[in-house]
Design an enzyme around this catalytic site. Sequence first.
Site, PDB file in Angstrom:
ATOM      1  N   SER A  46       0.213   0.431  -1.520  1.00 18.87           N
ATOM      2  CA  SER A  46       1.481  -0.350  -0.925  1.00 18.87           C
ATOM      3  C   SER A  46       0.706  -1.407   0.202  1.00 18.87           C
ATOM      4  O   SER A  46      -0.305  -0.253   1.330  1.00 18.87           O
ATOM      5  CB  SER A  46       2.125   0.526  -0.503  1.00 18.87           C
ATOM      6  N   GLU A  47       0.709  -3.130   0.795  1.00 20.91           N
ATOM      7  CA  GLU A  47       0.270  -3.163   1.685  1.00 20.91           C
ATOM      8  C   GLU A  47      -0.258  -2.675   2.545  1.00 20.91           C
ATOM      9  O   GLU A  47      -0.656  -2.837   3.959  1.00 20.91           O
ATOM     10  CB  GLU A  47       0.273  -4.973   1.415  1.00 20.91           C
ATOM     11  N   ASN A  48       0.894  -2.008   3.634  1.00 23.84           N
ATOM     12  CA  ASN A  48       0.806  -1.282   4.651  1.00 23.84           C
ATOM     13  C   ASN A  48      -0.487   0.085   4.825  1.00 23.84           C
ATOM     14  O   ASN A  48       0.095   0.360   6.131  1.00 23.84           O
ATOM     15  CB  ASN A  48       2.442  -0.949   5.369  1.00 23.84           C
ATOM     16  N   SER A  88      -6.959  -2.420   3.638  1.00 23.18           N
ATOM     17  CA  SER A  88      -5.333  -2.648   2.450  1.00 23.18           C
ATOM     18  C   SER A  88      -5.889  -3.757   2.435  1.00 23.18           C
ATOM     19  O   SER A  88      -5.796  -4.137   0.602  1.00 23.18           O
ATOM     20  CB  SER A  88      -3.943  -3.246   2.010  1.00 23.18           C
TER      21      SER A  88
END
Length: 218
Positions: A46-48, A88
Amino acid sequence: MLDLKERIACRVARELKSGDVVNLGVGLPVKVAQYLPDGVDVTFESENGFLGIATGSAVTDPHPDLLDAGGQYSAIRPGASFFDSAESFGLIRGSHIDITVLGAMQVDAEGNLANWAVPGKLVVGMGGAMDLVVGARRVIIAMLHTNRGAPKIMRQCTLPLTAVGVVDTIVTEMGVIRVTRDGLELTERFADYSVEQIQAATEAPLNIGTNLKVLETL
């Protein structure tokens, strides 16, 4: 019988294989996590800032302090890691993501993608989509085939592009379409849609695979 979005998610899940690092976009793509075939073990990113997140409807015990990129309560799997946004996007831009699955407003015959803006409407931003579709090794679009009857698979996108020539595979409730050097190739269709129906709902011309597979209605 699954509803149409669940059908799409289930078919996309069959594209994943053990060892893949996969990013799922918000909305329909997150449902893919629920339908992984038995024995397939993938790592969701997840890019967060999560690697090894449990996301979407596959989460049985969500943690109140863990949210995925779409703002949904999530959980982590054993061995997961946390990192900041810079790390990320270093993973994403460094092509360490095997597959990204996301939705689209339009895809065209050259694999161009438009999924972030409609002229005249409020735009909240492109988010991480631009980086994901360029950085991931493979891009799968999971979407309904039309928008209120209007084609979404175009000869040429008319909406602002997210990226050029990035889409590899399109999965809709009607079937599976691969982007090739010779254009779009219909390789699979669901049994409740004929080739003629699929082409009628598609602006771009479709090449019909010589081994076109008919999928059971999920």
